[in-house]
Design a protein around this motif. Structure first.
Motif, PDB file in Angstrom:
ATOM      1  N   MET A  89       0.819  -1.367  -0.109  1.00 54.67           N
ATOM      2  CA  MET A  89       0.015   0.022  -0.048  1.00 54.67           C
ATOM      3  C   MET A  89       0.963   1.380   0.093  1.00 54.67           C
ATOM      4  SD  MET A  89      -2.950   0.974   2.595  1.00 54.67           S
ATOM      5  CE  MET A  89      -3.896  -0.564   2.255  1.00 54.67           C
ATOM      6  N   ALA A  90       2.190   1.148   0.716  1.00 53.96           N
ATOM      7  CA  ALA A  90       2.864   2.461   0.804  1.00 53.96           C
ATOM      8  C   ALA A  90       3.339   2.654  -0.682  1.00 53.96           C
ATOM      9  CB  ALA A  90       4.009   2.187   1.742  1.00 53.96           C
ATOM     10  N   SER A  91       3.264   1.748  -1.754  1.00 45.05           N
ATOM     11  CA  SER A  91       3.896   2.079  -2.938  1.00 45.05           C
ATOM     12  C   SER A  91       2.804   2.419  -3.987  1.00 45.05           C
ATOM     13  CB  SER A  91       4.910   0.970  -3.365  1.00 45.05           C
ATOM     14  OG  SER A  91       5.830   0.647  -2.570  1.00 45.05           O
ATOM     15  N   TRP A  92       1.529   2.701  -3.464  1.00 47.89           N
ATOM     16  CA  TRP A  92       0.443   2.700  -4.452  1.00 47.89           C
ATOM     17  C   TRP A  92       0.599   4.021  -4.978  1.00 47.89           C
ATOM     18  CZ3 TRP A  92      -4.995   0.974  -2.010  1.00 47.89           C
ATOM     19  CH2 TRP A  92      -4.785  -0.457  -1.850  1.00 47.89           C
ATOM     20  N   PRO A  93       0.307   4.212  -6.233  1.00 47.74           N
ATOM     21  CA  PRO A  93       0.447   5.625  -7.021  1.00 47.74           C
ATOM     22  C   PRO A  93      -0.384   6.785  -6.536  1.00 47.74           C
ATOM     23  CG  PRO A  93      -0.925   3.959  -8.643  1.00 47.74           C
ATOM     24  CD  PRO A  93      -0.289   3.217  -7.282  1.00 47.74           C
TER      25      PRO A  93
ATOM     26  N   THR B 163       5.749  -0.430 -13.581  1.00 51.10           N
ATOM     27  CA  THR B 163       4.818  -1.330 -14.212  1.00 51.10           C
ATOM     28  C   THR B 163       3.596  -1.690 -13.195  1.00 51.10           C
ATOM     29  OG1 THR B 163       6.226  -2.123 -15.619  1.00 51.10           O
ATOM     30  CG2 THR B 163       4.412  -3.480 -15.551  1.00 51.10           C
ATOM     31  N   GLN B 164       4.056  -2.183 -11.841  1.00 53.45           N
ATOM     32  CA  GLN B 164       3.010  -2.539 -11.065  1.00 53.45           C
ATOM     33  C   GLN B 164       2.117  -1.733 -10.747  1.00 53.45           C
ATOM     34  OE1 GLN B 164       6.370  -3.236 -10.792  1.00 53.45           O
ATOM     35  NE2 GLN B 164       6.514  -5.218 -11.047  1.00 53.45           N
ATOM     36  N   GLN B 165       2.625  -0.136 -10.527  1.00 48.02           N
ATOM     37  CA  GLN B 165       1.703   0.991 -10.283  1.00 48.02           C
ATOM     38  C   GLN B 165       0.792   1.194 -11.492  1.00 48.02           C
ATOM     39  OE1 GLN B 165       4.692   4.063  -9.455  1.00 48.02           O
ATOM     40  NE2 GLN B 165       4.346   3.864  -7.322  1.00 48.02           N
ATOM     41  N   ILE B 166       1.125   1.101 -12.570  1.00 50.50           N
ATOM     42  CA  ILE B 166       0.229   1.280 -13.815  1.00 50.50           C
ATOM     43  C   ILE B 166      -0.825   0.156 -13.893  1.00 50.50           C
ATOM     44  CG2 ILE B 166       0.295   1.073 -16.295  1.00 50.50           C
ATOM     45  CD1 ILE B 166       3.085   2.462 -16.403  1.00 50.50           C
ATOM     46  N   ILE B 167      -0.444  -1.041 -13.551  1.00 50.75           N
ATOM     47  CA  ILE B 167      -1.443  -2.091 -13.521  1.00 50.75           C
ATOM     48  C   ILE B 167      -2.360  -1.792 -12.496  1.00 50.75           C
ATOM     49  CG2 ILE B 167      -1.858  -4.715 -13.174  1.00 50.75           C
ATOM     50  CD1 ILE B 167       0.833  -4.950 -14.350  1.00 50.75           C
ATOM     51  N   LEU B 168      -1.887  -1.372 -11.238  1.00 48.92           N
ATOM     52  CA  LEU B 168      -2.836  -0.910 -10.095  1.00 48.92           C
ATOM     53  C   LEU B 168      -3.731   0.186 -10.524  1.00 48.92           C
ATOM     54  CD1 LEU B 168      -3.383  -2.077  -7.083  1.00 48.92           C
ATOM     55  CD2 LEU B 168      -1.996  -0.112  -6.350  1.00 48.92           C
ATOM     56  N   ALA B 169      -3.394   1.182 -11.270  1.00 46.55           N
ATOM     57  CA  ALA B 169      -3.848   2.488 -11.403  1.00 46.55           C
ATOM     58  C   ALA B 169      -4.930   2.243 -12.631  1.00 46.55           C
ATOM     59  CB  ALA B 169      -3.090   3.439 -11.614  1.00 46.55           C
ATOM     60  N   TYR B 170      -4.365   1.656 -13.632  1.00 46.03           N
ATOM     61  CA  TYR B 170      -5.476   1.342 -14.842  1.00 46.03           C
ATOM     62  C   TYR B 170      -5.887   0.089 -14.867  1.00 46.03           C
ATOM     63  CZ  TYR B 170      -3.326   5.826 -16.038  1.00 46.03           C
ATOM     64  OH  TYR B 170      -3.179   7.257 -15.816  1.00 46.03           O
ATOM     65  N   GLY B 171      -5.495  -0.875 -13.855  1.00 48.17           N
ATOM     66  CA  GLY B 171      -6.364  -2.201 -14.011  1.00 48.17           C
ATOM     67  C   GLY B 171      -7.117  -2.611 -12.818  1.00 48.17           C
ATOM     68  N   LEU B 172      -6.557  -2.699 -11.705  1.00 52.02           N
ATOM     69  CA  LEU B 172      -7.462  -3.058 -10.402  1.00 52.02           C
ATOM     70  C   LEU B 172      -8.444  -2.139 -10.079  1.00 52.02           C
ATOM     71  CD1 LEU B 172      -4.726  -5.170  -8.383  1.00 52.02           C
ATOM     72  CD2 LEU B 172      -6.735  -6.053  -9.648  1.00 52.02           C
ATOM     73  N   PHE B 173      -7.905  -0.651  -9.944  1.00 54.40           N
ATOM     74  CA  PHE B 173      -8.826   0.420  -9.670  1.00 54.40           C
ATOM     75  C   PHE B 173      -9.900   0.583 -10.515  1.00 54.40           C
ATOM     76  CE2 PHE B 173      -5.056   2.678  -6.796  1.00 54.40           C
ATOM     77  CZ  PHE B 173      -5.342   1.754  -5.834  1.00 54.40           C
TER      78      PHE B 173
END
Length: 654
Positions: free
Chosen positions: A31-35, A46-56
């Motif tokens: 969670m501390a590394s979330w964008p 890459t992980q942040q992009i997946i989180l920001a444009y995929g999971l969220f």
């Protein structure tokens, strides 16, 4: 309002959904590394992009789509005074999906920028058909939902048939399953948010007229409410909300049924509160179901469509709500007179069966079109064609005889293996056999399908007998079980291994897999079931007379019912191996036989046997030739006639 403790369930669901989403997100990135918002892809990993444009975005789409479906379900339930109405049970979502499939295959340019309008057109047509049937039945809740589910079955069968007729076999999986919420950006979430805000505002404006409608038609008219315009406005709004969701994420079933049910169980009754709370509950439920899907994917490496998971909610909810539904009394025109036929009249369907079989053997596609084949080519093709014709005829006769047995056992003119969930049970047994025995042969598959059919038939009939369900209620209970088995099979299809392809082949049904050996076995089994049914003719004549008459006439009630269930389950399991779960020959065969005048038990069994064989032979001929060189699934082709027939039977019979 009920005690506040009843809100514990939605609270736990919300916490569970958040926990599931958090599990999926944390497994990707702490969670501390979330964008941070606003998102800047140039400065993100890459992980942040997946989180920001995929999971969220996926979570946002789940909440917004669920809220739209929950609101649509609440609107339809309050409009129709029907606690089991929602876009999936009224066929609205399936109509939207059919329109999208048809446009994708034939008019792909129309979808560019107009996907929502295409879905809206299909949903409006489906809703118009269901409401027209419901109007003839005074909007009876059970008749409305049964008609809607049958319209949905027809739309799904037509979607699969259109896809397969173009040779796009991979798309049949998408058409059949649907409900995938995976996202790559925020565009779908933004579109759904706009639709939900507009739809919610209109729903709040309609809340007071809906509240006045609860006073009854006469009371609402006396207060100046135009019932025609109100019903048109509310149904149109619900259709638009459901069509928007179908266009964005595909078929997501029963959220619109579950959310208002959960809200009412918490004690809310005022229309405004029910509408707002249903939207919130729908969003939470779909978010929770999608979290379960992501958790399963993370722990088992298997990806399931969210729509298949939500489909599992439908059957328990329908069965729980079914005894609580009031049926509107519809005036009847009196007893229907039947001109009894002599047994010699059975020669006509026999001649027609032989004629259709001859056509199937003798015609073929040549360079100049369809024509009668020369004798040499007939001889060459005979080893390939006679097994499938014999197998199709035997399967049709087995289903028709099983339908006759069930209709006489339950005294229900709308009972059939496909309708009361028996064929779906055969599918679960089939899937269990290939799961337990990966190299299962014909004997193991047949045993699994037969046991599944018998088990589901016993469960449905036991449920119906304990609650003394009327014919329409028994029909709805069976369709609820069918929807549950379909959801289970859809989840298994999403696995994508060899088992999935075996289930997919079974779902469509095809006589091309028939061999001389399997065709002869089916034919001998059909003769065996025919002989047993004729021996049970006296029981079949007495059982429809009620609970008290059979014992008074010396009929052992429990052994008789058990024997008929076993014979019908055996016939259904064997036929479903070839035809699949959808054909409705088991419904049409006995009905056509009865309307033709074959009213005595022995005569109806014989006539249904021949008529079922004729219908399935015609279906095989059409499936093989209509979209040549592609072959349509046999069961789906037959369902295109069977489901509309049952909808007509419900809506237009008086």
């Amino acid at each position: 309002m009920r005690p506040a403790a009843y809100w514990v369930l939605p609270l736990f669901i919300s916490i569970g959904a958040a926990a599931l989403l958090g599990h999926a997100a944390i497994s990707l990135l702490p969670m501390a590394s979330w964008p941070a918002f606003p998102f800047d892809p140039d400065r993100m990993t890459t992980q942040q992009i997946i989180l920001a444009y995929g999971l969220f975005p996926r979570a946002a789409v789940a909440v917004l789509a669920g809220a739209a479906l929950g609101l649509a379900g609440a609107l339809l339930q309050q409009l129709l005074h029907n606690p089991i109405a929602d876009p999936s049970t009224l066929g609205v979502s399936s109509g939207a999906q059919l329109a999208i499939v048809a446009a994708t295959l034939f008019f792909p340019s129309v979808l560019d920028g107009h996907r929502e309008l295409v879905a809206l057109g299909g949903a409006a047509i489906a809703a118009g058909i269901v409401f027209s049937i419901g109007w003839r039945r005074s909007f009876d809740p059970v008749s409305m939902v049964v008609s809607g589910l049958l319209v949905g079955i027809t739309a799904s069968a037509l979607s699969a048939a259109l896809t397969l007729s173009q040779g796009e076999y991979l798309m049949s999986l998408v058409t059949w399953n649907g409900g995938a919420l995976s996202q790559q950006d925020w565009s779908v979430a933004q579109r759904l948010a706009v639709e939900l805000v507009i739809g919610g505002a209109i729903a709040l404006l309609l809340a007071r007229p809906l509240h006045l409608l609860s006073l009854g038609d006469t009371g609402a008219r006396s207060l100046g409410i135009s019932l025609t315009w109100l019903r048109l406005a509310v149904s149109s709004l619900a259709v638009c909300l459901a069509a928007g969701v179908a266009a964005s994420v595909g078929l997501v079933s029963f959220i619109g049924l579950a959310a208002p049910t959960l809200v009412r169980s918490c004690g809310l009754r005022r229309p405004v509160a029910v509408l707002l709370a249903s939207a919130a509950a729908g969003g939470i439920l779909l978010w929770f179901c999608d979290g379960v899907v992501q958790l399963l994917a993370a722990t088992t490496s298997e990806t399931f469509p969210t729509g298949a998971i939500t489909g599992l909610l439908g059957a328990p909810l329908l069965l729980w709500l079914l005894p609580r539904i009031s049926i509107v009394a519809v005036p009847q025109n009196g007893a229907v007179s039947i001109n009894r036929r002599r047994r010699s009249a059975l020669v006509l369907p026999l001649i027609l069966l032989l004629a259709v079989a001859s056509i199937g053997l003798l015609i073929g596609k040549m360079a100049h079109g369809w024509q009668i084949l020369p004798a040499t080519e007939v001889r060459d093709l005979l080893p390939l064609r006679w097994p499938r014709l014999l197998a199709a005829a035997a399967a049709g006769s087995l289903l028709a005889m099983a339908g006759t047995l069930l209709q006489r056992l339950t005294a229900n003119p709308m009972a059939s293996p496909e309708v009361i969930g028996v064929s779906g049970g055969a599918g679960i047994g089939f899937a269990a056999a290939i799961t337990i025995f990966p190299a299962a042969g014909m004997a193991a598959l047949f045993t699994g399908a037969g046991l599944g059919a018998i088990l589901v038939m016993g469960v449905v009939l036991l449920y119906a007998s304990q609650r003394h369900l009327a014919p329409e209620r028994l029909l709805l209970a069976g369709i609820a079980v069918s929807s549950f088995t379909s959801a289970v099979l859809s989840a298994l299809l999403a696995v994508g291994d060899q088992r999935s392809w075996q289930i997919l082949a079974w779902l469509g049904g095809s006589a091309s897999a028939a061999t001389p050996g399997s065709a002869l076995i089916l034919a001998m089994l059909a003769l065996f079931v025919l002989a047993i049914s004729l021996l049970l003719a006296r029981w079949l004549s007495v059982l429809p007379l009620g609970q008290a008459v059979p014992p008074a006439l010396g009929v052992p009630l429990r052994p008789a019912r058990l024997a008929i269930i076993l014979v019908a389950g055996l016939a259904t399991g064997a036929a479903s191996m070839l035809v699949g779960p959808l054909s409705f020959v088991g419904l049409m065969g006995p009905h056509i036989a009865l309307k033709a005048g074959f009213a005595r038990a022995q005569d109806q069994v014989l006539a249904a046997c021949l008529i079922g064989a004729l219908l399935m032979t015609l279906a095989d001929l059409g499936a093989r030739t209509l979209t040549f060189p592609y072959e349509l699934p046999l069961g789906l082709f037959a369902a295109l006639a069977g489901a509309p027939y049952l909808a007509w039977l419900i809506g237009w019979r008086k």
